[in-house]
Structure formats: C-alpha cells, structure tokens
Scaffold this motif. Structure first.
Motif, PDB file in Angstrom:
ATOM      1  N   SER A  97       0.771  -1.254  -0.052  1.00  0.00           N
ATOM      2  CA  SER A  97      -0.105  -0.097   0.147  1.00  0.00           C
ATOM      3  C   SER A  97       0.828   1.388   0.030  1.00  0.00           C
ATOM      4  O   SER A  97       0.451   2.172  -0.704  1.00  0.00           O
ATOM      5  CB  SER A  97      -1.083  -0.192   1.190  1.00  0.00           C
ATOM      6  OG  SER A  97      -0.170  -0.168   2.329  1.00  0.00           O
ATOM      7  N   THR A 100       1.651   3.629  -3.284  1.00  0.00           N
ATOM      8  CA  THR A 100       1.068   4.561  -3.712  1.00  0.00           C
ATOM      9  C   THR A 100       1.806   5.874  -4.228  1.00  0.00           C
ATOM     10  O   THR A 100       1.263   6.610  -5.280  1.00  0.00           O
ATOM     11  CB  THR A 100      -0.447   5.106  -3.123  1.00  0.00           C
ATOM     12  OG1 THR A 100       0.088   5.519  -1.604  1.00  0.00           O
ATOM     13  CG2 THR A 100      -1.220   3.869  -2.860  1.00  0.00           C
ATOM     14  N   ARG A 103       2.730   5.685  -7.739  1.00  0.00           N
ATOM     15  CA  ARG A 103       1.862   5.085  -8.688  1.00  0.00           C
ATOM     16  C   ARG A 103       1.796   5.916  -9.931  1.00  0.00           C
ATOM     17  O   ARG A 103       2.067   7.104 -10.117  1.00  0.00           O
ATOM     18  CB  ARG A 103       0.274   5.089  -8.264  1.00  0.00           C
ATOM     19  CG  ARG A 103      -0.846   4.886  -9.175  1.00  0.00           C
ATOM     20  CD  ARG A 103      -1.943   4.507  -8.490  1.00  0.00           C
ATOM     21  NE  ARG A 103      -2.641   5.307  -7.541  1.00  0.00           N
ATOM     22  CZ  ARG A 103      -3.552   4.828  -6.605  1.00  0.00           C
ATOM     23  NH1 ARG A 103      -3.916   3.719  -7.023  1.00  0.00           N
ATOM     24  NH2 ARG A 103      -3.974   5.773  -5.970  1.00  0.00           N
ATOM     25  N   GLY A 137      -3.488   4.402   0.499  1.00  0.00           N
ATOM     26  CA  GLY A 137      -3.891   3.152  -0.345  1.00  0.00           C
ATOM     27  C   GLY A 137      -4.803   2.490   0.499  1.00  0.00           C
ATOM     28  O   GLY A 137      -5.952   1.822   0.319  1.00  0.00           O
ATOM     29  N   GLU A 140      -8.193   4.233  -0.182  1.00  0.00           N
ATOM     30  CA  GLU A 140      -8.582   3.719  -1.469  1.00  0.00           C
ATOM     31  C   GLU A 140      -9.152   2.236  -1.492  1.00  0.00           C
ATOM     32  O   GLU A 140     -10.440   2.077  -2.119  1.00  0.00           O
ATOM     33  CB  GLU A 140      -7.606   3.620  -2.744  1.00  0.00           C
ATOM     34  CG  GLU A 140      -7.992   3.312  -3.911  1.00  0.00           C
ATOM     35  CD  GLU A 140      -6.725   3.207  -5.065  1.00  0.00           C
ATOM     36  OE1 GLU A 140      -6.955   2.574  -6.072  1.00  0.00           O
ATOM     37  OE2 GLU A 140      -5.924   3.880  -4.769  1.00  0.00           O
ATOM     38  N   PRO A 331       0.251  -0.921  -5.946  1.00  0.00           N
ATOM     39  CA  PRO A 331      -0.111   0.456  -6.949  1.00  0.00           C
ATOM     40  C   PRO A 331       0.689   0.910  -8.237  1.00  0.00           C
ATOM     41  O   PRO A 331       0.602   1.562  -8.908  1.00  0.00           O
ATOM     42  CB  PRO A 331      -0.315   1.573  -5.867  1.00  0.00           C
ATOM     43  CG  PRO A 331       0.198   1.225  -4.955  1.00  0.00           C
ATOM     44  CD  PRO A 331       0.363  -0.078  -4.736  1.00  0.00           C
TER      45      PRO A 331
END
Length: 465
Positions: A97, A100, A103, A137, A140, A331
């Motif tokens: 996570s 992110t 990303r 993360g 999300e 991600p």
C-alpha cells in the motif's frame, strides 16, 4: 354519542401505542441493522436473501435473515440498503500500500523493478512516506469495499499505524530482503525490525503483524530458516512473492533441481501460516504440495498481465480446493487497489486462457474475493461470509447507478457491471468507516493534497534515474 366515539378512538390509540411500545421494548438490542437489500451470504449453501436483513451487535453479526428479523431486533442505527447488494467485505490478499506514492511512474518501462522501483525506494522510502502511502492506499481500499488487506513493505510499523487510523483490518508484514534497504542497511536489521513490530502489534484488534520475505531468490536461506522458526514461535503469518517470473523458476531448476515451491518446502516454510503471492509458474506437483501444506494463495491477475508475466493456474487451484484469494499487488504494479476492479479481469482472462466461456463463472470470482480471501489468510471462521457469529465486516454495493441496471444475477452484476464507485457503505469490525460513498475516518481532501505535495519530491528524484 360523539364523545363516546372519540373516547373509544382515544382508548384504542393508547392501547395500540402501548402495545407498540411493549413490542419495541421486548426487541433484542443490537448496534446496527441493515435492511432492504439482497444479501449474498457467501455461506456453504450459497444462500441469497432477497429483502434481507443483517443484524450487528458490537463487532459481530448476530443474525442474518429476511425482513421478519425486524420484529425481533432494534438498534440505534438502521441502514436502508435501498435494494443494494449486501455482501461480506472483500479481502485484498496481497499488496504494497505504501507504494501509492509512486503510482503511474514509469509504467511499461522494461526492467522497471531495477531501473526505478529499487533506486527510488533506496533514496526516498522513510517512515513518513510509508505512513502517507499506506493511509492513501488504505483509504482507496476502504472506498472500494476492501475490509481486510495483506500488506508487505518497508517500515511496516508506520504503514500499520496508517491502516489502523483508516479503520481497515490489516495483515501487515515487514519486508525482508538480502540487499541493503532504506529500513535495513545492515544484515539482520529488517528481521529484527520485524520482530519488534510483531511484539508491538501482536494483540491488536485490527492489525496482525508478520514477516514479509521478498521472494525465494532475494532472501538468504539462513534468514528464511530464521523466519520459519520465528513465525512458529510468534504464531504469525509469512507473506511472500512465489513463482512470479520465468527467470525465478529457471534459476531454481538449474541451481537446485527444484521449483521455487519445492525449494521453500525443503526449508520448511510452507505451512498454514504461509501466504504465497502470484504463483504463476507452478507445476501440477507444486499445486499438490501447496494443498498438502495448507498454504494460502493470492491471485494477482491484473498486475500479472500488466507486466506480461503470465496467467496463474488459479482456477485449477481453486477447483482443487486450495485456499485462493484475490490480490491487487502494489499500486506500481496493478495501479488500482480495489478488488471489484479485479473481478472482471479474473473471470475474462481465465475464460480466454482456457478457451471456455463457461470457465470461472461470476460466483467463483466473488467467492475468491470474499471467502477465498478469508481462507487464504486462514481466517474463514471469522471472515468471508455473512453468518451469525462472524466479525461484522460488511459492504453495501448500491444498485441505483445506471451501470448497475438491470440486475438478473447479483454475482454477474458485481463481476461484470460494478466498479469501486458503486460501493456505498463499508463496515469493519462493527464500525461504519464509509457511508454514502464518503470515508468517515480520513479527511480525503487533505490526504490528496498531501500526496500531490509529496509528488514533487518524487519527480525530482525520478529525473536523476
């Protein structure tokens, strides 16, 4: 006569009010009642309850049934599902996570891991980065209906803090690798960090700490043996990338005359505490071995096909009663972190791979996302289905949006029609963390602002690579 008639009406009203009050008083107290939805129980009988009701008390489900339950229970919080789909919380069986923050950077670049990911991590990863990335993360995931995540990364204690603040359930494993890292410059440092992390969180209600050895070829045999013994001592999970690339497979066949799965078994790592991610290059004998050792498996379809690595024989493993759940990977690999977005790919790619449109029907995919994930983390007695006595991790997917209608088969609607934006309500451990598509535990506007401010730092470092 008129006075007598009015008196009768008044008396009747008082009697009705009294009876109603008595009935209400006699109802059993609950914390939350969810009503007026199609309940996908995901139990062994595949029960679907139309106009169903789920009753929660504290952090557990105390009853699941039809609308008649409303006569037996009362609660200060009543959620009208508005004919939506009420389902178990989805489980992301493998992710990173914190990543992110990186990303969409260098997508589709060959040898991305060595050219961008490892250099960026060595120069930039810190407790603050991992806290921000994991909070982003986890937010999300929550908004996409994920209630439990299996995470592996650096500075995992910072990630765990963020996940706990969002309100998700997290199996958080400290990354261990044989190369120097931002959180472990010297030999044994990340292993000691993992032990300290486990000691801190071993009795936490939401966070389950564990070990995250990177892969069979990136961790020394000595440390893998130590992890084996320590995971038994502390009774904690071990998550690991396994048989992810053809190069990894060929390396072990050449150097050890074994597959990566056989190598890990020779060390004694494969057991009920082990969660293997990817599992693309596995043989039939590997599959039998994974089943025999009761290993949990994460099928990361989108990340695997995006990197052109291959299609895991996850359908074969599922049909052979192995513990198969769904994961997004990090991600930087799969980009999105919701499981709903994975499901359609899982169904369609396995149909194509098997050249059979009846392969991987929607029910199987939804089960992988829920009960399959619970089995992969060996918590099927607590999670994965809506049944009395299980932990109250519940998602409501609204069906009022134009993409969701008409619905003839709720499983099909979830797999082929729904997306993360259709998730309306998310409950974890009996607490509402998403309501009316809004995250209640985090200021998302501030979070996005913080992420974009951090982006400028990433860009400056990325330009030097």
């Amino acid at each position: 006569m008129k006075k007598s008639f009015n008196a009768i009406i008044l008396m009747s009203s008082l009697l009705l009010f009294g009876c109603s009050s008595l009935e209400e008083k006699n109802k059993e107290e609950a914390s939350i009642i969810i009503k007026n939805g199609t309940v996908l129980t995901m139990d062994k009988e595949k029960n679907i309850i139309k106009n169903g009701v789920v009753v929660i008390k504290n952090n557990k489900i105390i009853s699941v049934g039809n609308k008649d339950l409303l006569q037996s229970y009362k609660a200060p919080k009543i959620i009208d599902a508005e004919e939506g789909i009420i389902m178990p919380g989805m489980i992301n069986a493998h992710t990173h996570s914190s990543m992110t923050v990186f990303r969409s950077l260098a997508d589709d670049v060959p040898d991305r891991l060595n050219r961008y990911i490892f250099p960026l991590e060595n120069k930039m990863v810190s407790p603050d980065l991992c806290y921000l990335g994991s909070k982003y993360g986890a937010s999300e995931m929550a908004l996409g209906g994920v209630t439990t995540m299996v995470d592996m990364y650096l500075f995992e204690e910072s990630a765990a803090q963020a996940v706990k603040e969002v309100g998700l359930r997290g199996i958080m494993t400290q990354n261990i690798i044989k190369y120097p890292t931002a959180d472990g410059k010297n030999k044994g440092e990340t292993l000691n960090r993992a032990i300290a992390f486990i000691e801190k969180y071993k009795n936490d209600e939401l966070i389950t700490p564990g070990f995250g050895p990177h892969a069979p070829h990136t961790v020394t045999k000595e440390e893998l043996i130590q992890i084996r013994d320590l995971s038994k001592k502390y009774n904690v999970p071990v998550s690991m990338h396994v048989a992810e690339t053809d190069k990894e497979f060929e390396k072990f066949k050449k150097e050890y005359k074994m597959t990566p799965v056989e190598y890990l078994d020779s060390i004694g790592l494969l057991n009920e505490r082990f969660i293997a991610a990817h599992n693309i290059f596995v043989t039939d004998s590997d599959i039998e071995l994974l089943k025999k050792r009761d290993v949990g498996l994460s099928h990361n379809m989108v990340a695997n096909i995006k990197s052109a690595k291959g299609v895991s024989p996850a359908l074969k493993m599922y049909d052979n009663n192995l513990r198969v759940g769904l994961g997004t990977d990090g991600p930087m690999s799969g980009n999105t972190l919701d499981i709903i977005g994975q499901m359609g790919y899982v169904a369609k790619l396995h149909k194509l791979d098997n050249k059979d449109r009846s392969a991987m029907p929607p029910y199987k995919v939804v089960e992988m996302a829920t009960m399959g994930g619970a089995r992969a983390i060996h918590r099927e007695q607590e999670l994965g289905s809506l049944e009395k006595g299980k932990l109250a991790d519940i998602v409501i997917v609204e069906t009022n949006s134009i993409n969701m209608n008409p619905i003839y088969d709720p499983y099909s609607a979830l797999v082929y029609s729904a997306n993360a934006s259709n998730v309306d309500t998310v409950i974890v451990n009996g607490k509402i963390i998403v309501e009316d598509k809004s995250l209640k535990t985090v200021d998302t506007k501030k979070l996005i602002k913080d992420m974009n401010e951090f982006k400028s730092k990433v860009e400056k470092i990325a330009e030097t690579l």
